[in-house]
Design an enzyme around this catalytic site. Structure first.
Site, PDB file in Angstrom:
ATOM      1  N   THR A   1     -36.586 -43.559 124.760  1.00  0.00           N
ATOM      2  CA  THR A   1     -36.673 -42.324 125.547  1.00  0.00           C
ATOM      3  C   THR A   1     -37.127 -41.155 124.671  1.00  0.00           C
ATOM      4  O   THR A   1     -38.121 -40.485 124.968  1.00  0.00           O
ATOM      5  CB  THR A   1     -35.287 -42.002 126.161  1.00  0.00           C
ATOM      6  OG1 THR A   1     -34.877 -43.115 126.947  1.00  0.00           O
ATOM      7  CG2 THR A   1     -35.348 -40.761 127.029  1.00  0.00           C
TER       8      THR A   1
ATOM      9  N   LYS B   1     -26.069 -37.822 117.110  1.00  0.00           N
ATOM     10  CA  LYS B   1     -24.773 -37.134 116.917  1.00  0.00           C
ATOM     11  C   LYS B   1     -23.657 -38.106 116.551  1.00  0.00           C
ATOM     12  O   LYS B   1     -22.739 -37.751 115.810  1.00  0.00           O
ATOM     13  CB  LYS B   1     -24.395 -36.313 118.149  1.00  0.00           C
ATOM     14  CG  LYS B   1     -24.415 -37.068 119.465  1.00  0.00           C
ATOM     15  CD  LYS B   1     -25.787 -37.060 120.109  1.00  0.00           C
ATOM     16  CE  LYS B   1     -25.887 -38.114 121.179  1.00  0.00           C
ATOM     17  NZ  LYS B   1     -26.923 -37.871 122.144  1.00  0.00           N
TER      18      LYS B   1
ATOM     19  N   ARG C   1     -43.744 -56.157 120.853  1.00  0.00           N
ATOM     20  CA  ARG C   1     -44.557 -56.647 121.979  1.00  0.00           C
ATOM     21  C   ARG C   1     -44.278 -55.877 123.281  1.00  0.00           C
ATOM     22  O   ARG C   1     -44.982 -56.009 124.263  1.00  0.00           O
ATOM     23  CB  ARG C   1     -44.293 -58.143 122.204  1.00  0.00           C
ATOM     24  CG  ARG C   1     -44.987 -59.008 121.159  1.00  0.00           C
ATOM     25  CD  ARG C   1     -44.492 -60.416 121.208  1.00  0.00           C
ATOM     26  NE  ARG C   1     -43.034 -60.430 121.069  1.00  0.00           N
ATOM     27  CZ  ARG C   1     -42.265 -61.472 121.243  1.00  0.00           C
ATOM     28  NH1 ARG C   1     -42.767 -62.619 121.578  1.00  0.00           N
ATOM     29  NH2 ARG C   1     -40.960 -61.405 121.076  1.00  0.00           N
TER      30      ARG C   1
ATOM     31  N   VAL D   1     -27.299 -31.928 119.416  1.00  0.00           N
ATOM     32  CA  VAL D   1     -26.347 -31.225 120.301  1.00  0.00           C
ATOM     33  C   VAL D   1     -27.110 -30.495 121.395  1.00  0.00           C
ATOM     34  O   VAL D   1     -28.020 -29.710 121.117  1.00  0.00           O
ATOM     35  CB  VAL D   1     -25.480 -30.206 119.506  1.00  0.00           C
ATOM     36  CG1 VAL D   1     -24.492 -29.514 120.437  1.00  0.00           C
ATOM     37  CG2 VAL D   1     -24.739 -30.879 118.356  1.00  0.00           C
TER      38      VAL D   1
ATOM     39  N   GLY E   1     -32.545 -36.176 128.115  1.00  0.00           N
ATOM     40  CA  GLY E   1     -33.819 -36.558 128.714  1.00  0.00           C
ATOM     41  C   GLY E   1     -34.948 -36.424 127.716  1.00  0.00           C
ATOM     42  O   GLY E   1     -34.835 -35.749 126.694  1.00  0.00           O
TER      43      GLY E   1
ATOM     44  N   LYS F   1     -20.488 -33.978 119.564  1.00  0.00           N
ATOM     45  CA  LYS F   1     -21.253 -32.716 119.540  1.00  0.00           C
ATOM     46  C   LYS F   1     -20.333 -31.531 119.255  1.00  0.00           C
ATOM     47  O   LYS F   1     -20.696 -30.623 118.496  1.00  0.00           O
ATOM     48  CB  LYS F   1     -21.976 -32.535 120.879  1.00  0.00           C
ATOM     49  CG  LYS F   1     -23.048 -33.590 121.120  1.00  0.00           C
ATOM     50  CD  LYS F   1     -23.491 -33.595 122.571  1.00  0.00           C
ATOM     51  CE  LYS F   1     -24.627 -34.568 122.830  1.00  0.00           C
ATOM     52  NZ  LYS F   1     -24.876 -34.801 124.263  1.00  0.00           N
TER      53      LYS F   1
ATOM     54  N   ASP G   1     -19.252 -38.769 123.340  1.00  0.00           N
ATOM     55  CA  ASP G   1     -20.501 -38.097 122.941  1.00  0.00           C
ATOM     56  C   ASP G   1     -20.285 -36.573 122.882  1.00  0.00           C
ATOM     57  O   ASP G   1     -20.705 -35.914 121.927  1.00  0.00           O
ATOM     58  CB  ASP G   1     -21.599 -38.463 123.952  1.00  0.00           C
ATOM     59  CG  ASP G   1     -22.894 -37.721 123.693  1.00  0.00           C
ATOM     60  OD1 ASP G   1     -23.617 -38.110 122.768  1.00  0.00           O
ATOM     61  OD2 ASP G   1     -23.168 -36.726 124.404  1.00  0.00           O
TER      62      ASP G   1
ATOM     63  N   GLY H   1     -29.297 -31.314 123.752  1.00  0.00           N
ATOM     64  CA  GLY H   1     -30.694 -31.624 124.119  1.00  0.00           C
ATOM     65  C   GLY H   1     -31.692 -30.557 123.711  1.00  0.00           C
ATOM     66  O   GLY H   1     -31.930 -30.321 122.527  1.00  0.00           O
TER      67      GLY H   1
ATOM     68  N   GLY I   1     -32.928 -41.748 131.767  1.00  0.00           N
ATOM     69  CA  GLY I   1     -32.961 -41.639 130.301  1.00  0.00           C
ATOM     70  C   GLY I   1     -31.952 -40.647 129.747  1.00  0.00           C
ATOM     71  O   GLY I   1     -32.073 -40.204 128.609  1.00  0.00           O
TER      72      GLY I   1
HETATM   73  P1  NAP Z   1     -33.445 -45.710 123.308  1.00  0.00           P
HETATM   74  O1  NAP Z   1     -34.246 -45.315 124.479  1.00  0.00           O
HETATM   75  O2  NAP Z   1     -32.485 -46.829 123.425  1.00  0.00           O
HETATM   76  O3  NAP Z   1     -34.468 -45.999 122.111  1.00  0.00           O
HETATM   77  C1  NAP Z   1     -34.076 -46.600 120.907  1.00  0.00           C
HETATM   78  C2  NAP Z   1     -35.319 -47.029 120.138  1.00  0.00           C
HETATM   79  O4  NAP Z   1     -34.922 -47.558 118.876  1.00  0.00           O
HETATM   80  C3  NAP Z   1     -36.134 -48.126 120.831  1.00  0.00           C
HETATM   81  O5  NAP Z   1     -37.509 -47.840 120.726  1.00  0.00           O
HETATM   82  C4  NAP Z   1     -35.792 -49.394 120.024  1.00  0.00           C
HETATM   83  O6  NAP Z   1     -36.855 -50.317 119.968  1.00  0.00           O
HETATM   84  C5  NAP Z   1     -35.572 -48.804 118.658  1.00  0.00           C
HETATM   85  N1  NAP Z   1     -34.716 -49.617 117.828  1.00  0.00           N
HETATM   86  C6  NAP Z   1     -33.463 -50.063 118.080  1.00  0.00           C
HETATM   87  N2  NAP Z   1     -32.985 -50.766 117.036  1.00  0.00           N
HETATM   88  C7  NAP Z   1     -33.975 -50.783 116.106  1.00  0.00           C
HETATM   89  C8  NAP Z   1     -34.105 -51.370 114.826  1.00  0.00           C
HETATM   90  N3  NAP Z   1     -33.130 -52.066 114.281  1.00  0.00           N
HETATM   91  N4  NAP Z   1     -35.261 -51.178 114.152  1.00  0.00           N
HETATM   92  C9  NAP Z   1     -36.282 -50.460 114.684  1.00  0.00           C
HETATM   93  N5  NAP Z   1     -36.201 -49.875 115.913  1.00  0.00           N
HETATM   94  C10 NAP Z   1     -35.061 -50.054 116.604  1.00  0.00           C
HETATM   95  O7  NAP Z   1     -32.584 -44.456 122.767  1.00  0.00           O
HETATM   96  P2  NAP Z   1     -32.848 -42.904 123.026  1.00  0.00           P
HETATM   97  O8  NAP Z   1     -32.238 -42.503 124.317  1.00  0.00           O
HETATM   98  O9  NAP Z   1     -34.254 -42.573 122.747  1.00  0.00           O
HETATM   99  O10 NAP Z   1     -31.880 -42.267 121.903  1.00  0.00           O
HETATM  100  C11 NAP Z   1     -32.260 -42.262 120.545  1.00  0.00           C
HETATM  101  C12 NAP Z   1     -31.311 -41.327 119.788  1.00  0.00           C
HETATM  102  O11 NAP Z   1     -31.418 -40.005 120.320  1.00  0.00           O
HETATM  103  C13 NAP Z   1     -29.830 -41.690 119.893  1.00  0.00           C
HETATM  104  O12 NAP Z   1     -29.202 -41.352 118.674  1.00  0.00           O
HETATM  105  C14 NAP Z   1     -29.324 -40.773 120.997  1.00  0.00           C
HETATM  106  O13 NAP Z   1     -27.953 -40.502 120.894  1.00  0.00           O
HETATM  107  C15 NAP Z   1     -30.139 -39.548 120.721  1.00  0.00           C
HETATM  108  N6  NAP Z   1     -30.320 -38.643 121.851  1.00  0.00           N
HETATM  109  C16 NAP Z   1     -30.744 -39.123 123.044  1.00  0.00           C
HETATM  110  C17 NAP Z   1     -30.965 -38.245 124.089  1.00  0.00           C
HETATM  111  C18 NAP Z   1     -31.420 -38.708 125.432  1.00  0.00           C
HETATM  112  O14 NAP Z   1     -31.486 -37.871 126.338  1.00  0.00           O
HETATM  113  N7  NAP Z   1     -31.748 -39.962 125.611  1.00  0.00           N
HETATM  114  C19 NAP Z   1     -30.755 -36.879 123.900  1.00  0.00           C
HETATM  115  C20 NAP Z   1     -30.322 -36.416 122.640  1.00  0.00           C
HETATM  116  C21 NAP Z   1     -30.126 -37.309 121.633  1.00  0.00           C
HETATM  117  P3  NAP Z   1     -37.375 -51.102 121.284  1.00  0.00           P
HETATM  118  O15 NAP Z   1     -37.999 -50.035 122.147  1.00  0.00           O
HETATM  119  O16 NAP Z   1     -38.355 -52.066 120.775  1.00  0.00           O
HETATM  120  O17 NAP Z   1     -36.148 -51.707 121.915  1.00  0.00           O
HETATM  121  N1  HSE Z   2     -26.323 -39.081 126.510  1.00  0.00           N
HETATM  122  C1  HSE Z   2     -26.436 -37.724 126.097  1.00  0.00           C
HETATM  123  C2  HSE Z   2     -26.096 -36.831 127.260  1.00  0.00           C
HETATM  124  C3  HSE Z   2     -27.823 -37.455 125.605  1.00  0.00           C
HETATM  125  O1  HSE Z   2     -26.051 -37.307 128.397  1.00  0.00           O
HETATM  126  O2  HSE Z   2     -25.846 -35.648 127.044  1.00  0.00           O
HETATM  127  C4  HSE Z   2     -27.997 -36.088 125.010  1.00  0.00           C
HETATM  128  O3  HSE Z   2     -27.310 -35.968 123.806  1.00  0.00           O
END
Ligand code: NAP
Ligand code: HSE
Length: 450
Positions: free
Chosen positions: A14, A106, A49, A133, A320, A206, A202, A135, A188
């Protein structure tokens, strides 16, 4: 002359996908502002892939993160993998190689922040974490830079987008918890393990980061029990609404009155420093007239009170793809500028400046509470519960037994005056033992923002 900075993005889900896409869209704009061109030259994923829903824009896609980190052309490493194991290794390896790191993780900072900050110091590289923290809200910059001249007396945050989205839809549409959670995952917003969101963990991670930045000592949130939103029912939403409140998962970080100084040694100094804070994360009744009550859907907000500035408010999307990517871009710009200036530690990631700061024991935190019980509908029940509360010196400000609930069990709702959490927990333990009490009680804080 325009300089090119090469970025290795580890993780292209995401947020990682959003970052690559945002650089493709606005890279030129950023370059014209920074005088530096940011280029994603390597993209690391688990499954090479898998089809990606964004243009990888010429980046080399691979699965070997070590190779991407040590590549001499990599100037900045962005960790967007999540979790606390491989991500920790990635961040440490980059910092040890003297490469600046940007992360949105975080959970990682909460578990290993001190170790990572030490590695940054030793490696002479910086660690940037704006996206960790709230977003898209630039709250880390606010705490570290904009409010640097203030003692933060209180900070309140709606810090989890998933929970706020769920609570908003449950209240507005009467939607089912599980259905809305699935929507949050599809959009996401949720963590890979959504229990981190709905159980308040979570938001606690934060809150710990914000508390540490605000108060200058590393706040170990393992000493605080997060309370999530699973126990919030439509009935609670309805009754809190009638009482003039909205239920939010709220983090509250407060500067508390100093503890009486102890005699001698380090303890005396701690007392003399007098800095004591409380951190709570739980479903909270927010008065409808307060600005945080109107923060809906995936939006987050942080309300910060400084002793010089007074009350300030920061609002935006808390989760997001694009919102989070925006914060990563801000960090990338800082990292690129720091590299260009040759100052890899312009402002260290965390400055521990309060040697004797202390976190208040959760049981000592004083608050008003909302208590919902499920009881057998017969005479004398209210008196027995009131007697238990009185024994703990807990005053009752109102009692509601909603009409229209018939059968073996009926809801009974109390608004309780200020009391310590340990007194309320003791009372609750005795109340639970009453044979007339059926089902699990719900206990939420009531915040007055005074
Ligand atoms: P996600 O959609 O699950 O993406 C994780 C990515 O990491 C995927 O591309 C995955 O590869 C890759 N990955 C996992 N294990 C790996 C490994 N061992 N080696 C190389 N690549 C690996 O997660 P996300 O939502 O983007 O979140 C990522 C981070 O941002 C987290 O720390 C989360 O807490 C933080 N965050 C997320 C949001 C949000 O809104 N989603 C907001 C703020 C912070 P594949 O695609 O091939 O599976
Ligand atoms: N899962 C987290 C949330 C992503 O819903 O706030 C942003 O840190």
């Amino acid at each position: 002359m325009m300089r090119q900075v090469n970025v290795a993005v580890l993780g292209a889900g995401t947020v990682g996908g959003g970052v690559v896409d945002a650089i493709r869209r606005n890279g030129r704009l950023m370059a014209s502002r920074l005088g530096i061109e940011l280029g994603v030259h390597r993209l690391v994923v688990r499954d090479t892939r898998k089809r990606r829903d964004f243009d990888t824009n010429g980046a080399k896609v691979g699965a070997d993160w070590r190779e991407a980190v040590v590549d001499p052309r990599t100037d900045i490493v962005v960790e967007l993998v999540g979790g606390t194991t491989t991500a920790r290794e990635m961040v440490l390896a980059a910092l040890q190689a003297g490469k600046p790191v940007v992360t949105a993780n975080k959970a990682l900072l909460s578990a290993h922040g001190e170790e990572l900050f030490a590695a940054a110091r030793e490696g002479g590289a910086n660690l940037y974490y704006e996206a960790s923290v709230a977003g898209g809200i630039p709250i880390i910059k606010v705490m570290r830079e904009a409010l640097i001249g203030n003692r933060v007396t209180a900070a309140y945050g709606i810090l989890n987008g998933t929970c706020n989205y769920i609570l908003t839809r449950m209240r507005a549409e009467g939607a089912e918890f599980e259905t809305v959670l699935k929507d949050a995952q599809r959009l996401g917003y949720a963590e890979a393990d959504p229990s981190l969101d709905v159980d308040g963990i979570d938001a606690l991670h934060k809150a710990g980061i914000l508390a540490s930045l605000a108060h200058g000592f590393w706040v170990d949130v393992k000493k605080v029990a997060a309370e999530g939103i699973r126990g919030v029912t439509p009935l609670d939403m309805d009754f809190s609404g009638r009482l003039g409140y909205t239920i939010k998962l709220l983090a509250a970080i407060k500067l508390e009155a100093p503890k009486a100084p102890a005699r001698g040694g380090k303890a005396a100094k701690a007392g003399a420093s007098g800095l004591r804070i409380s951190v709570t994360v739980c479903p909270t009744l927010v008065p409808n007239h307060h600005v945080l009550a109107s923060v809906s859907d995936v939006f987050n907000a942080v309300f910060v009170r400084g002793d010089i500035v007074g009350d300030t408010l920061y609002y935006g999307r808390g989760a997001g793809r694009n919102a989070t990517a925006s914060s990563v871009l801000s960090d990338l710009a800082d990292a690129a500028l720091d590299l260009r200036c040759g100052e890899r530690q312009r402002l260290p990631p965390f400055v521990p400046h309060e040697e004797f700061g202390a976190l208040m024991a959760p049981g000592d935190v004083v608050s008003s509470h909302y208590l919902r019980l499920s009881v057998t509908d017969k005479p004398g029940v209210l008196a027995r519960i009131a007697a238990i509360l009185a024994k703990e010196q807990i005053g009752i400000s109102s009692v509601i037994q909603p009409e229209g609930h018939e059968g073996a069990s009926v809801p009974l709702i109390f608004m309780l005056h200020h009391a310590t959490r340990s007194a309320v927990d003791r009372a609750l333990k005795s109340i639970r033992r009453l044979p007339v009490v059926t089902g699990e009680p719900a206990l939420f804080r009531v915040e007055t923002f005074e």
